[in-house]
Write a protein that holds these residues in place. Structure first.
Motif, PDB file in Angstrom:
ATOM      1  N   ALA A 112       0.831  -1.198   0.000  1.00 55.81           N
ATOM      2  CA  ALA A 112       0.000   0.000   0.000  1.00 55.81           C
ATOM      3  C   ALA A 112       0.870   1.255   0.000  1.00 55.81           C
ATOM      4  O   ALA A 112       0.621   2.192  -0.764  1.00 55.81           O
ATOM      5  CB  ALA A 112      -0.932  -0.011   1.217  1.00 55.81           C
ATOM      6  N   LEU A 113       1.906   1.257   0.832  1.00 55.54           N
ATOM      7  CA  LEU A 113       2.807   2.412   0.883  1.00 55.54           C
ATOM      8  C   LEU A 113       3.505   2.627  -0.456  1.00 55.54           C
ATOM      9  O   LEU A 113       3.631   3.759  -0.928  1.00 55.54           O
ATOM     10  CB  LEU A 113       3.843   2.229   1.994  1.00 55.54           C
ATOM     11  CG  LEU A 113       3.321   2.349   3.422  1.00 55.54           C
ATOM     12  CD1 LEU A 113       4.390   1.955   4.426  1.00 55.54           C
ATOM     13  CD2 LEU A 113       2.828   3.767   3.684  1.00 55.54           C
ATOM     14  N   LYS A 114       3.956   1.532  -1.083  1.00 55.20           N
ATOM     15  CA  LYS A 114       4.625   1.642  -2.389  1.00 55.20           C
ATOM     16  C   LYS A 114       3.694   2.225  -3.447  1.00 55.20           C
ATOM     17  O   LYS A 114       4.134   2.967  -4.324  1.00 55.20           O
ATOM     18  CB  LYS A 114       5.091   0.260  -2.869  1.00 55.20           C
ATOM     19  CG  LYS A 114       6.383  -0.196  -2.255  1.00 55.20           C
ATOM     20  CD  LYS A 114       6.949  -1.358  -3.037  1.00 55.20           C
ATOM     21  CE  LYS A 114       6.709  -2.625  -2.287  1.00 55.20           C
ATOM     22  NZ  LYS A 114       7.275  -3.811  -2.908  1.00 55.20           N
ATOM     23  N   GLN A 115       2.417   1.874  -3.357  1.00 60.94           N
ATOM     24  CA  GLN A 115       1.449   2.302  -4.361  1.00 60.94           C
ATOM     25  C   GLN A 115       0.768   3.629  -4.009  1.00 60.94           C
ATOM     26  O   GLN A 115      -0.067   4.113  -4.768  1.00 60.94           O
ATOM     27  CB  GLN A 115       0.371   1.222  -4.549  1.00 60.94           C
ATOM     28  CG  GLN A 115       0.902  -0.114  -4.998  1.00 60.94           C
ATOM     29  CD  GLN A 115       1.598  -0.036  -6.349  1.00 60.94           C
ATOM     30  OE1 GLN A 115       1.222   0.733  -7.228  1.00 60.94           O
ATOM     31  NE2 GLN A 115       2.633  -0.845  -6.506  1.00 60.94           N
ATOM     32  N   GLY A 116       1.090   4.175  -2.842  1.00 64.44           N
ATOM     33  CA  GLY A 116       0.481   5.447  -2.440  1.00 64.44           C
ATOM     34  C   GLY A 116      -0.968   5.298  -2.008  1.00 64.44           C
ATOM     35  O   GLY A 116      -1.762   6.220  -2.146  1.00 64.44           O
ATOM     36  N   ARG A 117      -1.290   4.108  -1.478  1.00 65.70           N
ATOM     37  CA  ARG A 117      -2.655   3.843  -1.011  1.00 65.70           C
ATOM     38  C   ARG A 117      -2.622   3.569   0.489  1.00 65.70           C
ATOM     39  O   ARG A 117      -1.589   3.274   1.051  1.00 65.70           O
ATOM     40  CB  ARG A 117      -3.238   2.612  -1.712  1.00 65.70           C
ATOM     41  CG  ARG A 117      -3.454   2.781  -3.184  1.00 65.70           C
ATOM     42  CD  ARG A 117      -4.234   1.615  -3.763  1.00 65.70           C
ATOM     43  NE  ARG A 117      -3.416   0.463  -4.055  1.00 65.70           N
ATOM     44  CZ  ARG A 117      -2.963   0.157  -5.268  1.00 65.70           C
ATOM     45  NH1 ARG A 117      -3.230   0.922  -6.294  1.00 65.70           N
ATOM     46  NH2 ARG A 117      -2.238  -0.930  -5.443  1.00 65.70           N
ATOM     47  N   THR A 118      -3.795   3.625   1.102  1.00 68.18           N
ATOM     48  CA  THR A 118      -3.909   3.209   2.495  1.00 68.18           C
ATOM     49  C   THR A 118      -3.972   1.684   2.518  1.00 68.18           C
ATOM     50  O   THR A 118      -4.259   1.048   1.497  1.00 68.18           O
ATOM     51  CB  THR A 118      -5.176   3.774   3.161  1.00 68.18           C
ATOM     52  OG1 THR A 118      -6.323   3.186   2.533  1.00 68.18           O
ATOM     53  CG2 THR A 118      -5.233   5.288   3.065  1.00 68.18           C
ATOM     54  N   SER A 119      -3.728   1.104   3.698  1.00 65.83           N
ATOM     55  CA  SER A 119      -3.831  -0.350   3.805  1.00 65.83           C
ATOM     56  C   SER A 119      -5.262  -0.802   3.544  1.00 65.83           C
ATOM     57  O   SER A 119      -5.491  -1.868   2.968  1.00 65.83           O
ATOM     58  CB  SER A 119      -3.348  -0.830   5.175  1.00 65.83           C
ATOM     59  OG  SER A 119      -4.060  -0.190   6.208  1.00 65.83           O
ATOM     60  N   GLU A 120      -6.241   0.011   3.924  1.00 62.45           N
ATOM     61  CA  GLU A 120      -7.644  -0.323   3.666  1.00 62.45           C
ATOM     62  C   GLU A 120      -7.933  -0.354   2.165  1.00 62.45           C
ATOM     63  O   GLU A 120      -8.616  -1.252   1.667  1.00 62.45           O
ATOM     64  CB  GLU A 120      -8.580   0.681   4.357  1.00 62.45           C
ATOM     65  CG  GLU A 120      -8.584   0.563   5.859  1.00 62.45           C
ATOM     66  CD  GLU A 120      -7.452   1.335   6.530  1.00 62.45           C
ATOM     67  OE1 GLU A 120      -6.629   1.984   5.829  1.00 62.45           O
ATOM     68  OE2 GLU A 120      -7.381   1.285   7.774  1.00 62.45           O
ATOM     69  N   GLU A 121      -7.407   0.633   1.440  1.00 60.94           N
ATOM     70  CA  GLU A 121      -7.604   0.663  -0.018  1.00 60.94           C
ATOM     71  C   GLU A 121      -6.947  -0.551  -0.671  1.00 60.94           C
ATOM     72  O   GLU A 121      -7.527  -1.171  -1.565  1.00 60.94           O
ATOM     73  CB  GLU A 121      -7.028   1.952  -0.610  1.00 60.94           C
ATOM     74  CG  GLU A 121      -7.812   3.188  -0.244  1.00 60.94           C
ATOM     75  CD  GLU A 121      -7.070   4.475  -0.604  1.00 60.94           C
ATOM     76  OE1 GLU A 121      -7.763   5.467  -0.863  1.00 60.94           O
ATOM     77  OE2 GLU A 121      -5.814   4.491  -0.616  1.00 60.94           O
TER      78      GLU A 121
END
Length: 85
Positions: free
Chosen positions: A21-30
């Motif tokens: 998620a961090l690598k993709q710029g998303r939240t863990s929920e997303e």
């Protein structure tokens, strides 16, 4: 329509999810939502009816449980009082 779902996962599942998620710029929920959506079997591009039901199970505690607040409070009080020795 979107629905909110709370899921408990082990650390071995959670940590890689957070890292991706961090690598993709998303939240863990997303990230979890995207992975869950991708895992649903599809037919003609649409989710197959009942497909998510196949991904979840049930737990047999070996005894009936009550889900009202008083019963939950009593269960918690019993567990807190038990020394588990």
């Amino acid at each position: 329509m979107d629905h909110k779902l709370t899921v408990t996962v082990p650390e071995a599942v959670y940590q890689p999810l957070v890292e991706e998620a961090l690598k993709q710029g998303r939240t863990s929920e997303e990230e979890a939502s995207l992975r869950l959506q991708r895992s649903v079997p599809r037919r003609n591009g649409e989710p197959r009816p009942g497909a998510l039901r196949e991904l979840f199970g049930s737990v047999d505690l070996g005894h009936p449980i009550e889900i009202d607040n008083e019963s939950i409070d009593a269960d918690l009080a019993r567990e807190y009082a038990d020394t588990h020795s």
